[in-house]
Every structure is written in C-alpha cells, then in structure tokens.
Design a protein around this motif. Structure first.
Motif, mmCIF file in Angstrom:
data_model
loop_
_atom_site.group_PDB
_atom_site.id
_atom_site.type_symbol
_atom_site.label_atom_id
_atom_site.label_comp_id
_atom_site.label_asym_id
_atom_site.label_seq_id
_atom_site.Cartn_x
_atom_site.Cartn_y
_atom_site.Cartn_z
ATOM 1 N N GLU A 1 1.426 -1.602 0.251
ATOM 2 C CA GLU A 1 0.117 -0.165 -0.284
ATOM 3 C C GLU A 1 1.067 1.559 -0.188
ATOM 4 O O GLU A 1 1.822 1.465 0.838
ATOM 5 C CB GLU A 1 -0.822 -0.257 1.258
ATOM 6 C CG GLU A 1 -1.871 1.158 1.016
ATOM 7 C CD GLU A 1 -2.580 1.620 0.303
ATOM 8 O OE1 GLU A 1 -3.247 1.081 0.008
ATOM 9 O OE2 GLU A 1 -2.349 2.490 -0.391
ATOM 10 N N ILE A 2 0.916 1.903 -0.876
ATOM 11 C CA ILE A 2 1.337 3.141 -0.968
ATOM 12 C C ILE A 2 1.025 4.202 0.301
ATOM 13 O O ILE A 2 1.891 5.273 0.352
ATOM 14 C CB ILE A 2 1.093 4.273 -2.176
ATOM 15 C CG1 ILE A 2 2.455 4.968 -2.811
ATOM 16 C CG2 ILE A 2 -0.648 4.874 -1.422
ATOM 17 C CD1 ILE A 2 2.157 5.660 -3.927
ATOM 18 N N GLU A 3 0.159 4.259 1.404
ATOM 19 C CA GLU A 3 -0.130 4.779 2.041
ATOM 20 C C GLU A 3 -1.088 4.130 3.168
ATOM 21 O O GLU A 3 -2.630 3.554 3.104
ATOM 22 C CB GLU A 3 -1.351 6.143 1.903
ATOM 23 C CG GLU A 3 -1.405 7.045 3.453
ATOM 24 C CD GLU A 3 -0.486 7.167 4.443
ATOM 25 O OE1 GLU A 3 -0.220 6.219 5.340
ATOM 26 O OE2 GLU A 3 0.328 8.536 3.280
ATOM 27 N N PRO A 4 0.624 3.220 4.275
ATOM 28 C CA PRO A 4 -0.990 2.408 5.294
ATOM 29 C C PRO A 4 -0.960 2.390 6.330
ATOM 30 O O PRO A 4 -1.733 1.700 7.079
ATOM 31 C CB PRO A 4 1.571 0.733 4.735
ATOM 32 C CG PRO A 4 1.714 2.241 5.103
ATOM 33 C CD PRO A 4 1.383 2.840 3.561
ATOM 34 N N HIS A 5 -1.067 3.179 6.105
ATOM 35 C CA HIS A 5 -1.974 3.889 7.320
ATOM 36 C C HIS A 5 -2.974 3.487 8.087
ATOM 37 O O HIS A 5 -2.669 3.512 9.746
ATOM 38 C CB HIS A 5 -2.280 6.058 7.165
ATOM 39 C CG HIS A 5 -2.805 6.223 8.794
ATOM 40 N ND1 HIS A 5 -2.081 7.066 9.580
ATOM 41 C CD2 HIS A 5 -3.996 6.631 8.779
ATOM 42 C CE1 HIS A 5 -3.229 7.049 10.665
ATOM 43 N NE2 HIS A 5 -3.708 7.653 9.789
ATOM 44 N N TRP A 6 -3.709 3.885 7.446
ATOM 45 C CA TRP A 6 -4.685 3.045 7.400
ATOM 46 C C TRP A 6 -4.606 1.458 8.056
ATOM 47 O O TRP A 6 -5.465 0.172 8.390
ATOM 48 C CB TRP A 6 -6.473 2.517 6.757
ATOM 49 C CG TRP A 6 -6.354 4.303 6.551
ATOM 50 C CD1 TRP A 6 -6.226 5.523 5.445
ATOM 51 C CD2 TRP A 6 -6.900 5.280 7.787
ATOM 52 N NE1 TRP A 6 -6.797 6.607 5.857
ATOM 53 C CE2 TRP A 6 -7.293 6.775 6.897
ATOM 54 C CE3 TRP A 6 -7.683 5.070 8.745
ATOM 55 C CZ2 TRP A 6 -7.263 8.091 7.414
ATOM 56 C CZ3 TRP A 6 -7.837 6.264 8.976
ATOM 57 C CH2 TRP A 6 -7.810 7.292 9.322
ATOM 58 N N ALA A 7 -4.057 0.387 7.322
ATOM 59 C CA ALA A 7 -4.133 -1.281 7.407
ATOM 60 C C ALA A 7 -3.385 -1.015 8.972
ATOM 61 O O ALA A 7 -3.321 -2.130 9.197
ATOM 62 C CB ALA A 7 -3.272 -1.264 5.927
ATOM 63 N N ALA A 8 -2.120 -0.143 9.138
ATOM 64 C CA ALA A 8 -1.162 -0.389 10.229
ATOM 65 C C ALA A 8 -2.533 -0.311 11.740
ATOM 66 O O ALA A 8 -1.599 -0.833 12.451
ATOM 67 C CB ALA A 8 -0.028 0.525 9.780
#
Ligand SMILES: C[S@@+](CC[C@H](N)C(=O)[O-])C[C@H]1O[C@@H](n2cnc3c(N)ncnc32)[C@H](O)[C@@H]1O
Length: 271
Positions: free
Chosen positions: A71-78
């Motif tokens: 994910e280019i922006e893994p903020h939520w997945a993390a």
C-alpha cells in the motif's frame, strides 16, 4: 509520485475503504476462491487499502503460507492487528521493486484503474507469478452507472452532471474510468491463459451503505469539483440526493478477471 486522486492519508479514505469492504469484499472473496486458493499459498495483495482482503487471504493460506499486502499509504491498514505470516509493506507498485516473486496468487482491486502506468504494472504483476500462478484483477467500469430511480428528472440530471465532473477529475489524474471493460484484453495481451471474468452490480438506494461511496469521493475532491464548474449548491443538492429514499443508482460494476501465467515448458495448464 502517485497520481492517485483520492489521497489515502485523508480522513475520507477510511469511509471509502469501509464501503468497498462492505459492498465488494464478499464478491472478491468468492472470485478469489475460484482460483483454488488454499493453505500454504504465497499471495501478493497490491494497493490493499484497509487490508481487509489481505487479512482474509492470510486466514485462507494459514501460517504455512504467506501474504504480502502492499500500500502506498498504509496508515489505515497498519491500525489492524495481523498474524506474522501477513506482512504489510509501504510500497509504490509503479516505482518500487517487487517485494517477491513466484507467487501463487497476485490480486489487486481498484488500483490499476488509477495508474497511468497500468499496462507496465500489469506486466510486472504477471512477472511476479510462478508458472501456473493466478492473477486476479478487479476493476470498476465507471461508464455504466445509470440512475435507476429519482424523485424527478432534474435530480437524475444533477446526479449525472456531478458524477461526470468527478470522472473528469479522475481522467485528469491519469485514471481510466472505463478500465474495467479493458482488463480481459489487457490480461490476454500480457500473456495470461485460462481467462475468465464475472461482473457484479446492484442497485444502490438513497441512504444505503454503497451510495456513500459517492459521498466520500465527492467530499474529498469538493474543491476540485468547484474549480471544474460544479457549484456549492449543486454539490449540496447532490449530497442530499444520495440520502433521498426515492433515489437509486446502479453501483459501479466490478469486473473480476482471473488468468494464469503459462507454464515455462509450453505445456497445457492443468484445469
Ligand atoms: C480505490 S482504493 C482500493 C483499495 C483496496 N484495494 C480495495 O479495493 O478496498 C485504491 C488504493 O490503491 C492505493 N494506491 C494508489 N496508488 C498506488 C501505488 N502506486 N502503489 C500502491 N498502492 C497504490 C491507494 O492508496 C488506495 O488504497
């Protein structure tokens, strides 16, 4: 640098992921099962968003297998907990080296549609497969979203006007809103075999979970819609229409395409 119109670091992203998970994860799971997905497989989930599907893949392959979610922006997945055999990676599928090779399954939903380099990315995903491995791409055809019911003709016209403006912004950002209808051909051109495709759509009534996707999307790019000529009043009436009990619009059709990398010796793939 990503061309993605809907920055996944923004607050609206989690609402978008929730709609996609609720409306499309059951569909995607049934399509992924058609590959024979089983314990021990090595899977790559590209642009996984909230990683709801990556985590589900982890349950299917078990600790004997492994899943890499990029994910280019893994903020939520993390923010979700996951077992050790499911790895979350900050990764740009356009620019970064592939995180591995010889995957049994590579999956991407609603990612290549947004990328101007989608054909090159498709070729990289094919190269990441083991011979006989599966690529599953699931993409929208944003060109078939007819209004199915509306309180009056002006309301139907308003939906089309604002939605068309949104698709224009997507195109300006390098997306192909009609990519879904081109995926079978692109996967065939990339050398994949045993291609099969299934399309899913439903009615999204006013106030439903699914129709909120239009709210999150237009909300996030409200400034750009205004710059493209949509007035504040039109946007407010559009948002109200999405809650109207007499309004319904066709969901974005999700075209799920699967295909296999040929064997290196040129032999036929087993069915
Ligand atoms: C429409 S969302 C779909 C998310 C998820 N695949 C789903 O279907 O629920 C597109 C996702 O692709 C990610 N993305 C965009 N450009 C990317 C890139 N170059 N590499 C990896 N991910 C990317 C975005 O951050 C976003 O999470």
């Amino acid at each position: 640098m990503s061309h993605y119109l809907f920055d996944s670091a923004a607050d609206q992203a989690i609402g978008r992921f929730a709609v996609l998970e609720s409306c499309y994860d059951p569909v995607s799971r049934s399509r992924l099962e058609l590959t024979g997905l089983t314990t021990g497989w090595r899977c790559l989930e590209i642009g996984g968003g909230s990683a709801s599907l990556g985590d589900w893949l982890g349950e299917q392959v078990g600790p004997e297998g492994e899943v890499t979610v990029t994910e280019i922006e893994p903020h939520w997945a993390a923010s979700r907990k996951r077992p050790d055999h499911v790895r979350l990676l900050r990764h740009d599928i356009v620019r970064d080296p592939l995180p591995g090779k010889d995957y049994d399954l590579v999956h991407a939903r609603l990612v290549l549609l947004h990328l101007p380099e989608r054909i090159e990315v498709l070729q990289r995903l094919v190269a990441a497969l083991r011979p006989g491995g599966w690529l599953v791409l699931e993409e929208f055809d944003c060109g078939w979203t007819p209004v199915l019911a509306a309180p009056d003709e002006a309301a139907a016209a308003l939906f089309d006007r604002v939605h068309t403006a949104l698709l224009g912004l997507l195109e300006q950002a390098g997306a192909d809103p009609l990519w879904g209808r081109r995926v079978v051909g692109a996967m065939a051109a990339a050398g994949l075999r045993q291609l099969a495709a299934i399309t899913y759509a439903e009615a999204w009534p006013g106030g439903s979970t699914g129709i909120a996707l239009h709210r999150h999307n237009t909300d996030q790019v409200a400034d750009r819609l205004a710059a493209s000529g949509v007035t504040i009043g039109e946007l407010e009436r559009f948002q109200a229409l999405l809650q109207h009990p007499d309004f319904a619009v066709n969901s974005y059709p999700l075209i799920s395409v699967r295909g296999r990398r040929p064997l290196e010796n040129g032999k036929d793939l087993p069915r």
